[in-house]
Scaffold this motif. Structure first.
Motif, mmCIF file in Angstrom:
data_model
loop_
_atom_site.group_PDB
_atom_site.id
_atom_site.type_symbol
_atom_site.label_atom_id
_atom_site.label_comp_id
_atom_site.label_asym_id
_atom_site.label_seq_id
_atom_site.Cartn_x
_atom_site.Cartn_y
_atom_site.Cartn_z
ATOM 1 N N LYS A 1 0.838 -1.210 0.000
ATOM 2 C CA LYS A 1 0.000 0.000 0.000
ATOM 3 C C LYS A 1 0.864 1.248 0.000
ATOM 4 C CE LYS A 1 -3.762 -2.437 2.129
ATOM 5 N NZ LYS A 1 -3.053 -3.701 2.004
ATOM 6 N N HIS A 2 1.992 1.210 0.704
ATOM 7 C CA HIS A 2 2.936 2.338 0.709
ATOM 8 C C HIS A 2 3.468 2.592 -0.708
ATOM 9 C CE1 HIS A 2 6.017 5.049 2.197
ATOM 10 N NE2 HIS A 2 6.893 4.376 1.472
ATOM 11 N N ASP A 3 3.838 1.518 -1.409
ATOM 12 C CA ASP A 3 4.313 1.649 -2.787
ATOM 13 C C ASP A 3 3.227 2.242 -3.695
ATOM 14 O OD1 ASP A 3 6.786 0.528 -2.147
ATOM 15 O OD2 ASP A 3 6.179 -1.499 -2.752
ATOM 16 N N ILE A 4 2.005 1.753 -3.529
ATOM 17 C CA ILE A 4 0.898 2.245 -4.364
ATOM 18 C C ILE A 4 0.707 3.739 -4.162
ATOM 19 C CG2 ILE A 4 -1.603 2.137 -4.736
ATOM 20 C CD1 ILE A 4 -1.385 -0.898 -4.125
ATOM 21 N N LYS A 5 0.715 4.191 -2.902
ATOM 22 C CA LYS A 5 0.565 5.621 -2.621
ATOM 23 C C LYS A 5 1.683 6.421 -3.278
ATOM 24 C CE LYS A 5 -1.832 5.054 1.765
ATOM 25 N NZ LYS A 5 -1.765 5.282 3.210
ATOM 26 N N ASN A 6 2.906 5.896 -3.251
ATOM 27 C CA ASN A 6 4.023 6.584 -3.883
ATOM 28 C C ASN A 6 3.926 6.581 -5.403
ATOM 29 O OD1 ASN A 6 5.424 7.455 -1.588
ATOM 30 N ND2 ASN A 6 6.422 5.471 -1.356
ATOM 31 N N ILE A 7 3.413 5.509 -5.961
ATOM 32 C CA ILE A 7 3.269 5.416 -7.417
ATOM 33 C C ILE A 7 2.208 6.392 -7.916
ATOM 34 C CG2 ILE A 7 2.498 3.932 -9.324
ATOM 35 C CD1 ILE A 7 3.823 1.582 -7.728
ATOM 36 N N ILE A 8 1.027 6.383 -7.276
ATOM 37 C CA ILE A 8 -0.080 7.212 -7.775
ATOM 38 C C ILE A 8 -0.013 8.652 -7.266
ATOM 39 C CG2 ILE A 8 -1.584 5.227 -8.079
ATOM 40 C CD1 ILE A 8 -3.111 6.097 -5.560
ATOM 41 N N LYS A 9 0.881 8.900 -6.310
ATOM 42 C CA LYS A 9 1.052 10.240 -5.735
ATOM 43 C C LYS A 9 -0.229 10.758 -5.094
ATOM 44 C CE LYS A 9 5.270 10.706 -7.463
ATOM 45 N NZ LYS A 9 6.141 9.736 -6.910
ATOM 46 N N ASP A 10 -0.928 9.842 -4.409
ATOM 47 C CA ASP A 10 -2.161 10.212 -3.714
ATOM 48 C C ASP A 10 -2.476 9.128 -2.689
ATOM 49 O OD1 ASP A 10 -4.507 11.573 -3.024
ATOM 50 O OD2 ASP A 10 -5.009 11.973 -5.114
ATOM 51 N N ASN A 11 -3.487 9.374 -1.889
ATOM 52 C CA ASN A 11 -3.903 8.418 -0.867
ATOM 53 C C ASN A 11 -4.888 7.402 -1.417
ATOM 54 O OD1 ASN A 11 -2.452 9.446 1.353
ATOM 55 N ND2 ASN A 11 -3.925 11.113 1.530
ATOM 56 N N ILE A 12 -4.985 6.296 -0.726
ATOM 57 C CA ILE A 12 -6.029 5.315 -0.978
ATOM 58 C C ILE A 12 -7.102 5.606 0.060
ATOM 59 C CG2 ILE A 12 -6.630 2.872 -0.976
ATOM 60 C CD1 ILE A 12 -3.603 2.352 -1.522
ATOM 61 N N ASP A 13 -8.297 5.942 -0.400
ATOM 62 C CA ASP A 13 -9.356 6.335 0.528
ATOM 63 C C ASP A 13 -10.063 5.142 1.155
ATOM 64 O OD1 ASP A 13 -9.334 9.330 0.229
ATOM 65 O OD2 ASP A 13 -9.565 8.722 -1.869
ATOM 66 N N TYR A 14 -10.251 4.090 0.372
ATOM 67 C CA TYR A 14 -10.944 2.901 0.857
ATOM 68 C C TYR A 14 -10.305 1.671 0.243
ATOM 69 C CZ TYR A 14 -14.455 6.247 2.302
ATOM 70 O OH TYR A 14 -15.089 7.300 2.888
ATOM 71 N N ILE A 15 -10.462 0.548 0.933
ATOM 72 C CA ILE A 15 -9.930 -0.716 0.427
ATOM 73 C C ILE A 15 -11.038 -1.770 0.464
ATOM 74 C CG2 ILE A 15 -8.296 -2.597 0.850
ATOM 75 C CD1 ILE A 15 -6.406 -0.498 2.066
ATOM 76 N N ILE A 16 -11.232 -2.433 -0.662
ATOM 77 C CA ILE A 16 -12.094 -3.610 -0.699
ATOM 78 C C ILE A 16 -11.159 -4.774 -0.376
ATOM 79 C CG2 ILE A 16 -13.567 -5.097 -2.102
ATOM 80 C CD1 ILE A 16 -14.106 -2.581 -3.867
ATOM 81 N N PRO A 17 -11.312 -5.398 0.795
ATOM 82 C CA PRO A 17 -10.320 -6.367 1.268
ATOM 83 C C PRO A 17 -10.312 -7.664 0.465
ATOM 84 C CG PRO A 17 -12.208 -6.345 2.727
ATOM 85 C CD PRO A 17 -12.428 -5.242 1.734
#
Length: 137
Positions: A74-90
């Motif tokens: 999730k940390h990598d994803i935030k760095n890649i997209i340059k934004d936060n993840i607001d919700y997660i479908i587990p």
């Protein structure tokens, strides 16, 4: 006529039609998965939305598509997209034969088997939906 919600399900292509839909939407829910192509497209969308001064979007990470599809943290994803993840479908909402349900025209949240086996995840979806509505006010 006035509607409370109009849902438009688009693909991830950055074509004129989808950009027009995004530009004219009050609220954008962008669902991505843990896939390099999806993340690259999301990075581009985030850049376009920020350049346009838009902040009316939420990013939802769908971890339930394929349990083995966890290429990035999730940390990598935030760095890649340059934004936060607001919700997660587990990934606990992964449904092995989901294609069969869809092809049979099933509404998953009305299916007794799904309701009994995925009760906690369905409740989490309800909380997510309520939070989305609360955020809009």
């Amino acid at each position: 006529m006035k509607y409370d919600v109009i849902l438009i399900d688009t693909n991830h292509a950055l074509d004129e039609k989808n950009l027009t839909v995004l530009d004219n939407s009050d609220e954008i829910l962008y669902v991505i998965n843990n896939d390099a192509i999806d993340l690259k497209n999301m990075k581009t969308i985030v850049s376009i939305l920020k350049d346009a001064g838009k902040d009316n979007y939420k990013i939802i990470l769908n971890e339930s598509i394929d349990k083995s599809r966890n290429y990035f943290s999730k940390h990598d994803i935030k760095n890649i997209i340059k934004d936060n993840i607001d919700y997660i479908i587990p990934n606990s909402f992964y449904i092995k034969n989901i294609d069969k349900y869809i092809l049979d025209g099933e509404i998953l949240t009305l299916n007794k088997y799904i309701i009994s086996h995925y009760k906690k995840v369905i409740e989490a979806f309800e909380v997510m939906a309520k939070n989305l509505l609360k955020d809009k006010k």
